[in-house]
Scaffold this motif. Structure first.
Motif, short mmCIF file in Angstrom:
data_model
loop_
_atom_site.label_atom_id
_atom_site.label_comp_id
_atom_site.label_asym_id
_atom_site.label_seq_id
_atom_site.Cartn_x
_atom_site.Cartn_y
_atom_site.Cartn_z
N LEU A 80 0.83 -1.20 0.00
CA LEU A 80 0.00 0.00 0.00
C LEU A 80 0.87 1.25 0.00
O LEU A 80 0.60 2.22 -0.72
CB LEU A 80 -0.92 -0.01 1.22
N GLN A 81 1.95 1.21 0.82
CA GLN A 81 2.86 2.36 0.87
C GLN A 81 3.53 2.57 -0.49
O GLN A 81 3.69 3.70 -0.94
CB GLN A 81 3.92 2.11 1.94
N ALA A 82 3.89 1.47 -1.14
CA ALA A 82 4.53 1.56 -2.46
C ALA A 82 3.58 2.15 -3.50
O ALA A 82 3.98 2.96 -4.34
CB ALA A 82 5.01 0.19 -2.91
N LEU A 83 2.31 1.77 -3.43
CA LEU A 83 1.32 2.30 -4.37
C LEU A 83 1.10 3.79 -4.16
O LEU A 83 0.98 4.56 -5.12
CB LEU A 83 0.00 1.54 -4.23
N LYS A 84 1.02 4.22 -2.91
CA LYS A 84 0.85 5.65 -2.62
C LYS A 84 2.06 6.44 -3.09
O LYS A 84 1.93 7.53 -3.68
CB LYS A 84 0.65 5.86 -1.12
N THR A 85 3.25 5.91 -2.85
CA THR A 85 4.47 6.60 -3.29
C THR A 85 4.51 6.71 -4.81
O THR A 85 4.89 7.75 -5.37
CB THR A 85 5.71 5.85 -2.79
N MET A 86 4.09 5.63 -5.47
CA MET A 86 4.05 5.64 -6.93
C MET A 86 3.10 6.71 -7.45
O MET A 86 3.40 7.43 -8.41
CB MET A 86 3.60 4.25 -7.42
N LEU A 87 1.97 6.85 -6.79
CA LEU A 87 0.99 7.85 -7.21
C LEU A 87 1.54 9.26 -7.04
O LEU A 87 1.38 10.12 -7.91
CB LEU A 87 -0.29 7.67 -6.40
N VAL A 88 2.20 9.52 -5.90
CA VAL A 88 2.79 10.84 -5.67
C VAL A 88 3.85 11.15 -6.71
O VAL A 88 3.93 12.26 -7.24
CB VAL A 88 3.38 10.94 -4.25
N GLU A 89 4.68 10.17 -7.03
CA GLU A 89 5.73 10.37 -8.02
C GLU A 89 5.14 10.65 -9.40
O GLU A 89 5.70 11.43 -10.18
CB GLU A 89 6.65 9.15 -8.07
N ASP A 90 4.00 10.02 -9.71
CA ASP A 90 3.33 10.30 -10.98
C ASP A 90 2.89 11.76 -11.06
O ASP A 90 2.97 12.39 -12.11
CB ASP A 90 2.11 9.40 -11.15
N GLN A 91 2.40 12.28 -9.94
CA GLN A 91 1.87 13.64 -9.93
C GLN A 91 2.97 14.70 -9.84
O GLN A 91 2.84 15.78 -10.41
CB GLN A 91 0.91 13.81 -8.75
N ALA A 92 4.03 14.38 -9.12
CA ALA A 92 5.07 15.38 -8.89
C ALA A 92 6.27 15.21 -9.80
O ALA A 92 7.09 16.13 -9.92
CB ALA A 92 5.54 15.31 -7.43
N GLY A 93 6.40 14.06 -10.44
CA GLY A 93 7.60 13.75 -11.19
C GLY A 93 7.72 14.49 -12.52
O GLY A 93 6.77 15.07 -13.03
N PHE A 94 8.92 14.45 -13.07
CA PHE A 94 9.18 15.05 -14.37
C PHE A 94 8.48 14.23 -15.44
O PHE A 94 8.72 13.04 -15.59
CB PHE A 94 10.69 15.07 -14.63
N GLY A 95 7.59 14.85 -16.17
CA GLY A 95 6.81 14.15 -17.18
C GLY A 95 5.32 14.27 -16.96
O GLY A 95 4.53 13.84 -17.81
N ASN A 96 4.90 14.85 -15.84
CA ASN A 96 3.48 15.07 -15.60
C ASN A 96 2.94 16.04 -16.64
O ASN A 96 3.44 17.16 -16.80
CB ASN A 96 3.27 15.62 -14.19
N GLY A 97 1.89 15.64 -17.35
CA GLY A 97 1.38 16.43 -18.46
C GLY A 97 0.87 17.79 -18.07
O GLY A 97 1.08 18.78 -18.78
N LEU A 98 0.21 17.88 -16.92
CA LEU A 98 -0.33 19.15 -16.48
C LEU A 98 0.78 20.14 -16.15
O LEU A 98 0.70 21.34 -16.48
CB LEU A 98 -1.23 18.94 -15.26
N LEU A 99 1.86 19.65 -15.53
CA LEU A 99 2.99 20.52 -15.22
C LEU A 99 3.67 21.01 -16.50
O LEU A 99 4.09 22.17 -16.59
CB LEU A 99 4.00 19.78 -14.34
N SER A 181 12.30 16.76 -10.57
CA SER A 181 11.24 17.38 -11.34
C SER A 181 11.42 18.89 -11.39
O SER A 181 11.27 19.51 -12.46
CB SER A 181 9.87 17.03 -10.73
N PHE A 182 11.76 19.48 -10.25
CA PHE A 182 11.95 20.93 -10.22
C PHE A 182 13.11 21.33 -11.13
O PHE A 182 12.98 22.27 -11.95
CB PHE A 182 12.23 21.38 -8.78
N GLY A 183 14.22 20.64 -11.02
CA GLY A 183 15.39 21.00 -11.81
C GLY A 183 15.16 20.87 -13.30
O GLY A 183 15.48 21.78 -14.08
N LEU A 184 14.58 19.74 -13.72
CA LEU A 184 14.40 19.51 -15.15
C LEU A 184 13.30 20.37 -15.74
O LEU A 184 13.44 20.91 -16.85
CB LEU A 184 14.11 18.03 -15.39
N ASN A 185 12.19 20.51 -15.03
CA ASN A 185 11.12 21.37 -15.54
C ASN A 185 11.59 22.82 -15.65
O ASN A 185 11.24 23.51 -16.62
CB ASN A 185 9.88 21.28 -14.64
N MET A 186 12.36 23.29 -14.68
CA MET A 186 12.86 24.66 -14.74
C MET A 186 13.88 24.82 -15.87
O MET A 186 13.94 25.88 -16.52
CB MET A 186 13.49 25.06 -13.41
#
Length: 789
Positions: A80-99, A181-186
């Protein structure tokens, strides 16, 4: 002391100007803070709630994650912890379409607002009247544009980390992801931002500046895409979409000659692997620095009176106009060619687009309709260049399709003939996705052949290549549309001509199904595609692809097929040993049998290799495969057995774990044909209790249904013919091949019926193919009224 005081004064002035500029742009700061707030922490909270409500279905290989007692509590919590972490990384990671969307939008909005004063005469006079060097003014505006976006991103990244912690994901586990994500997006924000800045420096009007930004973002990818289209349309011997595949200079240009496409490429999965990724980041930093220097230099040299004009630099107007006009002409020519495949329409599209785009750009440049043709000489040059460019592709002035290297320059060749290789997928390798999903990756066939096949009998290969070139050059005018319209009109007239009715036959009558067929021509044989790759002595590789009839060069083709180098490169199994494999299956009709014993598997594998190596072209032409063999590698076997639970879910509860695993393996492995002349293989199969041809026999067939269908008449008169007489079934089965076996052959022409279904005595069914070769009068009589010759 004086120099130090000047430095301190300059530094204080910079920060003072920066504070004033930030006050002026409070609206931009508020807008970005709000946008990132909803895109990052709020969006994460919404997705966490959705994931909990759907039991993490999307992140758990599309299976609900529920504690049903089958998993220990500690293991459940860890997963469960791994799934939650995966979800956060999807939203915050480099490659998120909305970002990505937000960063690109911010680059345009902030870039335009930073230097919008340059497009207003009063503001320009005001700013340039301040006793401050232009370099300092530029530095303040430019730096603030990066600072505003960076601060908004960073603040909301901290809020996102807080939301993550509230849902049970430690900040430490996602800090690396957020930082990256911050470094690459910037970085890619800065790249796009500096390009917008250059566009603003080169223009004197905000609308024109935005148009210039669009040109910088999309023109070069569009131009590269157009050139790919021209090459792949008019160079008809282009192999495997070479102009749009990896290694193509045009594809490289489409990916990297625009800040927009470079950003998109950076977030693609393939791009984030290997050394190329680091090199691309270094190049991006270098390009950003170079464009920053360029932007500063343009700012320094930009005349104050440029405010309000379309372009700030008069010298840039002609080159930009010519490039854009020629690009528009290419697009217009290809658009009308795609509609009609006609030279006159292609030239019309080219000329119309050149004239229209030239006039539009002149209006934008001068804000005056009277200036439409003020540069008629440039317009004439663009028209001439566009027409010549189009003609050069249409008539292949480059000699691409007629190219043939000298024999003395060739070290070896690899030859990919569709008749031989269409059914050879390659040995699958097991791949596991980011979320543990099972997949098989097959080698790309033509790449495998280019790497593994080295035929040194160049003379024989060149005979086939020369025939392919001859056929392509003769067929070029038809394929490019010159004769297509005339031939189509002649065909339609023939259909409507009563005198040609003798070529049309009808099955059935008023009370039964009808179907119309036009007599086919079976004189030319084995129409195929061949791709030949020349490995040159100078280290280069050159490929060309041809379509032609193998029947025109059968002697050379026979010699090539029976060449050991060709066959070993074509059939990769000839280079392997039985130790690599864990399982074999023989299949014939609805019958199948497994061979898993090590000694038996080894004997079968060696026997099949011996027969396949000795297979001649004449045997393939005269015989049809009676069955097939699948060899499952140990890698695939071991991996799939570890995934039995998932496979059972895929196939359903009717199958055991083992059955599901085996079926999945065999569905994803190469099938090899077993011909009646494979005496060594047949002998081993007999010793294992397997009789070749024992299943696909007339005595086991209850009935045969043949669906007749004609696409030329839009399906009118469709019908099914049913044969259940003993003699009818015998005749049909003598000229029938199981559908899967027919796909492993390639040399047998099928009768023009849409579907043949064979119903067996045991209730099972299979698909069959009626073979047109050596069709007897008795069989043709069963289809009285349908012409096959």
């Amino acid at each position: 002391m004086k120099r130090r005081w000047l430095v301190m004064t300059s530094g204080s002035l910079f920060f003072k100007l920066q504070r004033e500029d930030l006050k002026r742009r409070v609206w931009a700061i508020a807008l970005l803070l709000l946008a990132f707030f909803f895109a990052m922490p709020v969006n994460l909270a919404l997705n966490m709630e959705n994931a909990e409500n759907t039991h993490y279905f999307r992140h758990n290989n599309y299976e609900p994650f529920i504690q049903d007692g089958s998993m220990p509590q500690q293991q459940y919590q860890e997963r469960l912890q791994a799934l939650k972490t995966m979800l956060v990384e999807d939203q915050a990671g480099f490659g998120n379409g909305l970002l990505i969307f937000l960063m690109l939008t911010a680059a345009v909005v902030i870039g335009v607002s930073s230097f919008s004063y340059l497009h207003n005469k009063k503001k320009v006079d005001f700013y340039h009247s301040i006793p401050v060097r232009r370099e300092l003014l530029f530095g303040v505006q430019f730096a603030d544009g990066i600072l505003i976006t960076g601060a908004a991103f960073l603040i909301n990244a901290c809020l996102l980390a807080g939301v993550s912690r509230a849902y049970g994901v430690p900040v430490s586990s996602i800090m690396g992801c957020i930082s990256r994500s911050f470094g690459l997006n910037m970085l890619y924000y800065c790249l796009n931002y500096v390009v917008v800045t250059v566009a603003m420096m080169m223009t004197g009007n905000m609308i024109v500046g935005l148009l210039g930004t669009g040109v910088f973002f999309f023109f070069m990818p569009g131009l590269m895409l157009l050139l790919m289209g021209y090459c792949e349309t008019f160079f008809i011997t282009t192999p495997h979409s070479a102009w749009s595949s990896d290694g193509s200079l045009l594809l490289w240009g489409m990916k990297y000659l625009s800040p927009f496409s470079a950003y998109i490429m950076a977030v693609s999965q393939e791009f984030q692997k290997g050394e190329g990724y680091t090199l691309a980041l270094i190049n991006t930093v270098f390009v950003f620095c170079a464009l920053t220097v360029l932007s500063l230099e343009l700012y320094r040299k930009r005349p104050s009176e440029a405010a309000g004009k379309a372009m700030a630099f008069k010298r840039s107007m002609a080159p930009i106009r010519i490039i854009l006009v020629l690009g528009a002409g290419l697009a217009g020519g290809m658009f009308f060619w795609a509609l009609q495949s006609s030279l006159k329409w292609g030239l019309f599209g080219m000329i119309a687009a050149v004239v229209l785009s030239h006039c539009i750009i002149e209006i934008i440049y001068h804000f005056d309709f009277k200036k439409l043709f003020s540069h008629w000489i440039q317009l004439s040059v663009c028209l001439a260049a566009g027409v010549l460019f189009f003609l050069s592709f249409r008539y292949d002035w480059y000699g691409y399709d007629s190219y043939m290297p000298g024999k003395e320059d060739i070290a070896s060749v690899s030859v990919d003939i569709g008749e031989d290789s269409d059914w050879v997928w390659g040995n699958p390798a097991v791949q596991e996705g980011q979320r543990g999903s099972l997949s098989f990756e097959y080698p790309v066939r033509y790449k495998r052949l280019e790497q593994e096949m080295r035929v040194t009998d160049v003379d024989t290969a060149l005979i086939l290549a020369e025939e392919g070139r001859r056929y392509v050059l003769e067929d070029r005018e038809y394929r490019l549309g010159k004769e297509r319209e005339e031939n189509y009109a002649e065909g339609e007239a023939a259909l409507l001509d009563p005198d040609s009715a003798s070529s049309v036959s009808v099955i059935g009558g008023a009370d039964g199904p009808t179907s119309v067929f036009v007599a086919g021509k079976l004189s030319e044989k084995y129409y195929t595609q061949m791709t030949i790759t020349y490995q040159m002595k100078n280290g280069r590789s050159v490929s060309r692809s041809y379509y032609f009839y193998l029947s025109e060069v059968m002697d050379a083709y026979r010699k090539l097929y029976e060449n050991e180098e060709y066959k070993n490169g074509l059939y990769y199994i000839l280079n392997e040993t039985p130790e690599k494999y864990a399982l074999a299956r023989y299949e014939e009709g609805t019958f199948s049998s497994m061979v898993q014993d090590g000694a038996d598997l080894g004997r079968l594998f060696d026997a099949y290799k011996k027969d396949l190596a000795a297979l001649t072209l004449d045997q393939r032409i005269e015989e049809s495969p009676a069955g097939s063999l699948n060899f499952v590698s140990r890698e695939v076997y071991d991996y799939v057995n570890q995934r039995k639970e998932a496979l059972l879910s895929y196939y359903g509860s009717r199958k055991s774990h083992s059955d599901a695993a085996v079926e999945y393996m065999l569905d994803n492995t190469q099938s090899w044909p077993v011909y009646p002349s494979f005496t060594n293989t047949i002998e081993v199969l007999k010793s294992l209790g397997i009789e070749l041809g024992s299943s696909f026999r007339a005595e086991h067939v209850k009935r045969i249904e043949v669906n007749v269908w004609n696409s030329r008449y839009n399906g009118e008169g469709n019908g099914t013919l049913m044969f259940d007489g003993e003699e009818e079934i015998r005749l049909l089965m003598e000229h029938m091949v199981e559908s899967e076996m027919w796909q492993l052959d390639g040399f047998k022409d099928a009768l023009p019926v849409s579907n043949v279904e064979i119903f067996m005595d045991d209730g099972s069914t299979m698909q069959g193919v009626l073979v047109a070769d050596n069709m007897t009068p008795e069989v043709l009589q069963l289809f009285a009224g349908i012409s096959f010759e």
